[in-house]
Design an enzyme around this catalytic site. Structure first.
Site, PDB file in Angstrom:
ATOM      1  N   GLY A 301       0.832  -1.201   0.000  1.00 32.48           N
ATOM      2  CA  GLY A 301       0.000   0.000   0.000  1.00 32.48           C
ATOM      3  C   GLY A 301       0.862   1.244   0.000  1.00 32.48           C
ATOM      4  CG  HIS A 336       0.448   2.610   8.253  1.00 33.46           C
ATOM      5  ND1 HIS A 336       0.125   1.562   9.084  1.00 33.46           N
ATOM      6  CD2 HIS A 336       1.676   2.319   7.765  1.00 33.46           C
ATOM      7  CE1 HIS A 336       1.118   0.688   9.104  1.00 33.46           C
ATOM      8  NE2 HIS A 336       2.074   1.120   8.297  1.00 33.46           N
ATOM      9  CD  GLU A 337       3.047   3.686   4.533  1.00 32.60           C
ATOM     10  OE1 GLU A 337       4.191   3.716   5.034  1.00 32.60           O
ATOM     11  OE2 GLU A 337       2.428   2.617   4.354  1.00 32.60           O
ATOM     12  CG  HIS A 340       5.785   3.889   9.299  1.00 31.72           C
ATOM     13  ND1 HIS A 340       6.138   3.090  10.355  1.00 31.72           N
ATOM     14  CD2 HIS A 340       5.053   3.099   8.463  1.00 31.72           C
ATOM     15  CE1 HIS A 340       5.633   1.865  10.163  1.00 31.72           C
ATOM     16  NE2 HIS A 340       4.970   1.861   9.026  1.00 31.72           N
ATOM     17  CD  GLU A 359       4.828  -1.922   9.495  1.00 25.21           C
ATOM     18  OE1 GLU A 359       3.730  -1.443   9.183  1.00 25.21           O
ATOM     19  OE2 GLU A 359       5.897  -1.510   9.014  1.00 25.21           O
TER      20      GLU A 359
HETATM   21 ZN   LIG Z   1       3.982   0.326   7.964  1.00 21.99          ZN
END
Ligand SMILES: [Zn+2]
Length: 872
Positions: A301, A336-337, A340, A359
């Site tokens: 993704g 999500h990204e 990170h 994660e």
């Molecule tokens: Zn990730």
């Protein structure tokens, strides 16, 4: 616990089984060996991959790493990419050779100089070995001229991009490929004149010279090698400034509708996620710049490259037809990204055994961000449905693994991934936040990020920080939740009655019979005979815990907010009344819990649960819950009913499914019910009806069937030998309808696995012994599902011993998820004692079998072993 990454003084304690907290609390970065002046350290063997021993030794000896890379990318993808690479680093001890990682053919290496001196190239077992004689204490520089390795460059006709996680930087150039040797990268890219380029650092300069253009990037922040990245090619570049931050977006989308509808949300979602993360962590975005790229058919993704996130284009660009699921998935992915950048990029794991950590935090933050950035995100319901069945599916088995697992060599990092990392870890993290309280948890995360910013940390480093902020014993908590597999089973009793005071006493025991406890919280609904309701929170920090309730309950429903983990007791009338629960989350958690109780037996039999679910198919209004429910219905029908019971119960179930489909107003729910009808259809009436739908391509009212759906329908009929052998076979007719060459090839591959004659199916199975016969793994697992369909098992059970014998070869030749999916598709629907005996015989005959594969076999045969007891 990963003993080789502990400070050295602690290693012997670990070996003696005496690991103490004080050892865990020391960050590895501070554990430096005193400079050795006496005996030479033993020379490390040159072994494939990146062994943990090599990583530990290099971390102690090497620091201050800087890469200077100059790549020339020719216009044609078949032409090699020339590289000039300078690796600079400080060395403590120069008395043994130093290994750089490079997994590409030796012919790619043209020349090597170390500290200005020409050195003979010594490349073996995926390492370029620098001789001790050329090295010196202090600063060293190696210059290598080479052709870039191609494996992870993803070269296309007019673009290329790197994807180097977890250990693939070493497939492109020479590198110390381990996450705790962070380095700066100075990159120059020479590309065709019309190309755009993006990397981790801002563009300093771009100069045109004839047909080529040279991009010179600034020196990057200090980053781990798996986060180094560039993309170059024919991209459109868009720049916008939101909340004072400039962002650039590279993409190749041309559809005007998708561009018009998607660009605003894409930029806005990133701005929202950045603002949330800065606020939550108290740390400003920590890198030089923030760009993102949409890549067609990107493998995942997204990937969180520092300052240059890559995304799968189809997830970012949505049109008018986008479903709610897709809009939510895009928001979640961007969040999500972006998360990170703090969790993973700013603070990075010491070693890939802790890959689960970055994660789980990215998911954890993404959920929080999406709740803010998308209205009505149904977060709690999705959490139950996404995570619990998948986590239990592994954790209830004898092959269950812990969240944190050892990793001896980076080349095996793939074996760590699985449902425990993706699904049990988020459940655990939510419990941890609940245990500490959101404020203390957030404060702990802030301290962790600040303490280890631009460095590396282990899970025990974080636990030590959090432990100081809670009275709970987090070390014990960690041991059972993170370092061990398994789950608790709960029971309860009601006490009191004198002076109208009542209590509910809940007891937990470990499912495996050990004396472990899983400290956690969950919510219980109690109902009185007169209809009073009360919801209480049970803080389960002991083996038994009492909680006051207001009245004598007639019914108790456990885990109604879905956050508890384990097997909860169910009231005898609950299966029949579950749809009366108001909260969709309570219903979801109850469906999950009923299924777990059925598997554990004996109170709820498969037959009784299926009977109870039949009316629920009509009454359950929530589409996500209906998906869960219909999945369970199919599983119970095929795995836990005997063939005679199926014949007895099938007709009524078919009728109910059809009626439920006609009554349901929502198209997606109708389709789910139709698919379930197709899955269980046994009567001639149902099969005739399905055949007519297929033949006339007329879907039931309100259901939309695509070409893929008609193919699945034809396959479902073929495995039932319908129509009768004398008539025209259905699969060749379906094949004739399909125009797309990829989809034609898939059906052609599947056809022999569904052939009406056994000899053709035998030949198909024999073809799987050859690697070429297993090339498309998704096709293989689909074919195995039909080959071993319950209606075909009389003639297929004989394939089981050979299927198990092939497992080791499948691991060596296939992708990381293939061994488990092979086993799952092969064993997943057997229920006979003879099939179970085949698995037991295999395990007994291979006492020294690869432990990871053994675990996967135990995971995949769990339903089979349970069916032995449940099917009667
Ligand atoms: Zn990730």
């Amino acid at each position: 616990m990963n003993k080789n990454l502990l400070p050295y003084g602690c290693t012997w304690l670990v070996l003696l089984g005496l690991l103490v907290t004080a050892c865990q609390r020391q960050p590895v970065a501070t554990a430096v060996m005193p400079p050795s002046t006496k005996a030479t350290a033993p020379e490390l063997p040159v072994e494939k991959g990146v062994s943990e021993a090599l990583a530990v030794a290099r971390k102690q000896n090497v620091s201050g790493v800087a890469y200077n890379l100059s790549l020339t990318v020719p216009p044609r993808k078949t032409e090699p990419i020339d590289v000039i690479e300078l690796v600079s680093f400080n060395l403590r001890d120069n008395r043994t050779p130093l290994q750089l990682d490079f997994k590409a053919p030796t012919e790619h290496l043209h020349s090597l100089t170390v500290n200005g001196q020409t050195v003979t190239i010594d490349h073996r077992n995926e390492h370029l070995v620098l001789p001790a004689s050329a090295l010196k204490p202090g600063r060293n520089v190696a210059e290598i001229r080479l052709i870039a390795g191609e494996q992870s460059l993803n070269r296309n006709d007019d673009y290329l991009y790197t994807l180097l996680v977890p250990d693939r930087a070493r497939t492109v150039f020479q590198v110390f490929d381990q996450p705790n040797l962070k380095a700066t990268f100075k990159l120059a890219l020479t590309v065709p004149a019309s190309w755009q380029a993006v990397a981790n650092a801002p563009v300093r300069d771009s100069t045109l010279s004839g047909a080529t253009k040279q991009y010179t990037f600034a020196t990057s922040d200090s980053i781990s090698t798996y986060l180094f990245s560039f993309a170059a090619g024919k991209f459109s570049r868009l720049s916008r400034t939101l909340n004072g931050r400039a962002m650039s977006f590279l993409h190749r989308e041309t559809d005007p509708a998708k561009l018009r509808l998607s660009l605003d949300p894409i930029f806005q979602l990133h701005a929202d996620a950045l603002a949330f993360m800065e606020q939550y962590t108290g740390i400003k975005y920590p890198f030089q710049k923030f760009d993102f790229t949409a890549i067609p058919d990107f493998q995942y993704g997204g990937m969180e490259h520092v300052g240059a996130i890559d995304y799968k284009a189809s997830t970012l660009f949505l049109d008018e037809g986008a479903t709610r699921d897709q809009v939510l998935a895009r928001a979640n992915l961007v969040s999500h990204e972006t998360a990170h950048m703090w969790f993973g990029d700013l603070v990075t794991m010491q070693w890939f055994n802790d890959v689960w950590m970055k994660e789980v935090f990215a998911n954890f933050m993404a959920d929080k961000i999406t709740q803010v950035s998308v209205k009505n995100a149904s977060y709690d319901l999705k959490f139950v449905i996404d995570h619990y069945p998948a986590a239990y599916g592994i954790d209830r088995t004898a092959g269950a693994n812990s969240i944190r697992q050892p990793l001896a060599n980076l080349q095996d990092a793939g074996s760590l991934y699985g449902n425990i990392i993706y699904h049990k870890a988020p459940i655990m993290m939510r419990q941890l936040e609940r245990l500490m309280g959101p404020e203390a948890f957030q404060a702990g995360l802030r301290e962790y990020l600040k303490t280890y910013a631009h460095g590396n940390a282990t899970w025990p480093d974080l636990i030590a920080i959090l432990d100081a902020r809670t009275p709970a014993d987090l070390q014990a908590w960690n041991q059972v939740w993170v370092n061990q597999p398994g789950r608790p089973v709960f029971s309860y009793r009601i006490s009191g009655g004198h002076d109208q005071r009542y209590g509910i006493y809940v007891t937990q025991t470990a499912e495996d019979g050990s004396d472990r406890l899983w400290p956690q919280e969950f919510d219980v609904l109690v109902e009185s005979a007169s209809g009073e309701k009360q919801q209480v929170t049970v803080k389960m920090d002991d083996q038994e815990k009492g909680t006051r309730i207001a009245f004598l309950p007639k019914r108790v429903v456990f885990n109604v907010t879905g956050i508890g983990y384990g097997v909860f007791p169910v009231a005898p009338e609950l299966p029949a009344t579950v749809t009366q629960l108001e909260s969709p989350v309570a219903r979801a958690a109850t469906y999950v819990n009923l299924y777990e109780n059925m598997l554990n037996g004996p109170a709820i039999t498969p037959r009784a649960l299926l009977e109870a679910y039949r009316p629920a198919l009509i009454r359950e209004p929530e589409e996500l819950n209906l998906k869960l429910l219909t999945g369970q219905v199919s599983a119970i029908f095929w795995q836990f009913l005997s063939p005679a019971q199926r014949l007895a119960m099938g007709p009524a179930l078919e009728k109910d499914l059809w009626a439920a489909m006609l009554k349901n107003p929502a198209p997606n729910a109708r389709k789910l019910l139709f698919k379930t009808y197709q899955s269980v259809a046994l009567t001639k009436t149902a099969q005739d009806r399905l055949y007519r739908i297929w033949q006339t391509e007329t879907a039931p009212t309100g259901v939309k069937l695509t070409e893929d759906d008609y193919t699945a329908l034809a396959l479902a009929l073929a495995v039932r030998d319908y129509p009768a052998p004398a008539s025209a076979p259905i699969l060749p007719a379906q094949l004739a309808r399909i125009k797309n060459p990829d989809r034609r090839q898939r059906l052609q591959y599947l056809m022999p696995a569904l052939a009406p004659d056994v000899a053709t199916r035998d030949a198909f199975f024999a073809s799987l012994h050859d690697k070429a016969g297993r090339a498309k793994e998704a096709w293989v697992t689909a074919a195995l599902g039909y080959l071993h369909h319950p209606l075909r098992q009389a003639s297929s059970e004989k394939y089981l011993p050979a299927s198990l014998d092939l497992l080791q070869e499948i691991q060596l030749t296939g992708d990381i998820f293939f061994p488990y999916s092979w086993l799952q598709a092969t064993l997943g629907s057997y229920q006979t004692p003879t099939a179970a005996a085949t698995v037991r015989t295999f395990l007994a005959a291979h006492p020294d079998y690869n432990p990871q594969l053994r675990a996967k076999l135990l995971q995949a045969s769990d339903d089979l072993f349970r069916a032995e007891k449940l099917v009667r």
